[in-house]
Scaffold this active site. Structure first.
Site, PDB file in Angstrom:
ATOM      1  N   CYS A 117      -3.165   9.285   6.777  1.00  0.00           N
ATOM      2  CA  CYS A 117      -3.237   8.863   5.380  1.00  0.00           C
ATOM      3  C   CYS A 117      -3.884   7.492   5.244  1.00  0.00           C
ATOM      4  O   CYS A 117      -4.567   7.211   4.258  1.00  0.00           O
ATOM      5  CB  CYS A 117      -1.836   8.845   4.778  1.00  0.00           C
ATOM      6  SG  CYS A 117      -1.123  10.500   4.540  1.00  0.00           S
ATOM      7  N   SER A 169       0.813  -1.222   0.000  1.00  0.00           N
ATOM      8  CA  SER A 169       0.000   0.000   0.000  1.00  0.00           C
ATOM      9  C   SER A 169       0.843   1.266   0.000  1.00  0.00           C
ATOM     10  O   SER A 169       0.312   2.360  -0.217  1.00  0.00           O
ATOM     11  CB  SER A 169      -0.932   0.012   1.212  1.00  0.00           C
ATOM     12  OG  SER A 169      -0.200  -0.021   2.424  1.00  0.00           O
ATOM     13  N   CYS A 213      -7.099  -2.446  14.706  1.00  0.00           N
ATOM     14  CA  CYS A 213      -7.154  -1.748  13.421  1.00  0.00           C
ATOM     15  C   CYS A 213      -5.969  -2.222  12.582  1.00  0.00           C
ATOM     16  O   CYS A 213      -5.529  -3.359  12.735  1.00  0.00           O
ATOM     17  CB  CYS A 213      -7.144  -0.233  13.620  1.00  0.00           C
ATOM     18  SG  CYS A 213      -5.696   0.403  14.486  1.00  0.00           S
ATOM     19  N   GLN A 269       1.786   3.380  -3.942  1.00  0.00           N
ATOM     20  CA  GLN A 269       0.967   4.362  -4.654  1.00  0.00           C
ATOM     21  C   GLN A 269       1.531   5.766  -4.552  1.00  0.00           C
ATOM     22  O   GLN A 269       1.306   6.612  -5.414  1.00  0.00           O
ATOM     23  CB  GLN A 269      -0.469   4.283  -4.109  1.00  0.00           C
ATOM     24  CG  GLN A 269      -1.356   5.482  -4.377  1.00  0.00           C
ATOM     25  CD  GLN A 269      -1.436   6.414  -3.170  1.00  0.00           C
ATOM     26  OE1 GLN A 269      -0.941   6.099  -2.082  1.00  0.00           O
ATOM     27  NE2 GLN A 269      -2.055   7.559  -3.370  1.00  0.00           N
TER      28      GLN A 269
END
Length: 406
Positions: free
Chosen positions: A201, A78, A364, A81
């Protein structure tokens, strides 16, 4: 206002360097002398991520002689990007090693120093004291305030940037800048902001090119300080809104008159400025860490695995709650966890899943959102709530390594 160059001209340029930097040398503000300054310069870049990537690439291409890279993380899919210094092949590799390899491949004339460590009050002074300029591409206010204090002590300028969603900001802090231009992070943010997991972010998102835009400005400000040309962003914050393609300037002054430590700007001395020193400068490190919940109100992933096994046997009773977003849950999840996104943690639907009288364990991606969720639940009547240290990322790394990481 143009300031004096921070770095004296280094050794003469060899022919290969003259050819490589020809388009830069042709600029009257730089020339051969300016390029020699870059060659002799040392810049510390904190964070090899979205902002650190363009900063490192442009400073390396410009011929900054020594680049230090500080990061304590691994490359994840991830990241790619927006963290353009890393490649797909670097996934799982330490970020400092990946970024250092990219810099060396880009410019063999640049020396790279890897600092694969977290920035703390115990090591920050020794880190920053060896460099001419510090570039802060981190997204952690607690680290930024410690860094700001350390750079004030040793008189180092900080080029600071921040990005979120479609917006970005960049400025320069320098506690010992001349002619009333001295500014610190505490002038822009007199009180350290609390961590808001929803404003990160990983949750709010960020457009990759915004990182490139802000990072390019940060690299430019660094070169201006090193070479002594142009007007640096001291007392001015440049704000970028990519949605309407605008750039605006926000001036800021000193927050309030305050006593400065007597040895600000002196060369680093472990006896005067070390974390166990007794001089006035140490007051700059007397900041309490900001945390939504004490570390004791948590479980490790190995403890969670044991609890889940015990629940399966009917020996434990609790609700495991995933406070990530649905798209993250689709990527990877822990069996037996209930999905309740952070934004709906106090909704009526959530109360049906995790009644206040139940023991609740929240997780999380890492643990920023789950810490916050645990604090919110406790403040609203839940008495037995803990969060999972390291989140699902730690779970996959230590418990179920066959599952994907992101």
């Amino acid at each position: 206002m143009t300031l004096q160059a921070l770095v004296s001209p280094g050794p003469e340029l060899i022919r290969a360097e003259l050819v490589r930097y020809a388009r830069q040398i042709s600029l009257p503000h730089i020339g051969v002398e300016g390029q020699r300054r870059f060659k002799d310069a040392r810049v510390l870049v904190l964070g090899a991520g979205g902002l650190g990537s363009p900063v490192l690439q442009y400073l390396a291409a410009a011929g900054v002689g020594t680049l230090g890279i500080v990061d304590h993380d691994t490359v994840e899919v991830s990241n790619l990007q927006r963290q353009t210094i890393h490649t797909d092949a670097a996934v799982g590799r330490r970020k400092t090693a990946s970024a250092a390899a990219a810099v060396r491949a880009l410019n063999p004339f640049v020396s790279v120093i890897e600092h694969d460590e977290e920035v703390t009050p115990s090591n920050v002074l020794e880190l920053v004291s060896e460099y001419d300029v510090v570039v802060d591409g981190t997204d952690n206010f607690e680290v930024q305030y410690v860094l700001d204090a350390a750079c004030a002590l040793v008189g180092k300028p900080i080029v600071w940037g921040s990005v979120l969603r479609f917006d970005g900001q960049v400025t320069v802090f320098w506690a010992t800048a001349p002619d009333g231009l001295d500014r610190m992070l505490s002038d822009l943010y007199p009180e350290q902001p609390g961590a808001d997991p929803a404003e990160s972010c990983s949750v709010a998102g960020v457009l990759g090119p915004v990182c490139a835009a802000i990072g390019a400005v940060m690299a430019t400000e660094t070169l201006k300080l090193l070479g002594g040309f142009g007007t640096p962003l001291l007392g001015r914050m440049l704000v970028h809104d990519a949605l309407d393609a605008s750039w605006s300037e926000v001036p800021f002054g000193h927050a309030a008159p305050s006593a400065r430590a007597a040895n600000i700007g002196e060369p680093y001395s472990i006896t005067k400025q070390g974390v166990r020193a007794t001089g006035p400068a140490t007051k700059l490190f007397e900041r309490s860490p900001v945390s939504d919940s004490p570390a004791s109100d948590s479980v490790t992933v190995s403890e969670l695995a044991e609890l889940l096994a015990a629940r399966e046997r009917g020996e434990a009773d609790f609700v495991l709650v995933d406070v990530r977003e649905p798209h993250e849950n689709q990527l990877v999840s822990i069996d037996g966890a209930e999905l309740v996104p952070l934004g709906s943690i106090l909704s009526d639907a959530a109360r049906e899943i995790l009644p206040p009288q139940e023991k609740v364990i929240v997780h999380c991606h890492h643990d920023g959102r789950s810490r916050h969720a645990a604090a919110v639940l406790r403040a609203n009547g839940w008495e037995d709530v803990v969060f999972v240290q390291g989140g699902i990322d730690a779970w996959v790394a230590e418990v179920e390594p066959d599952k994907p990481r992101y």
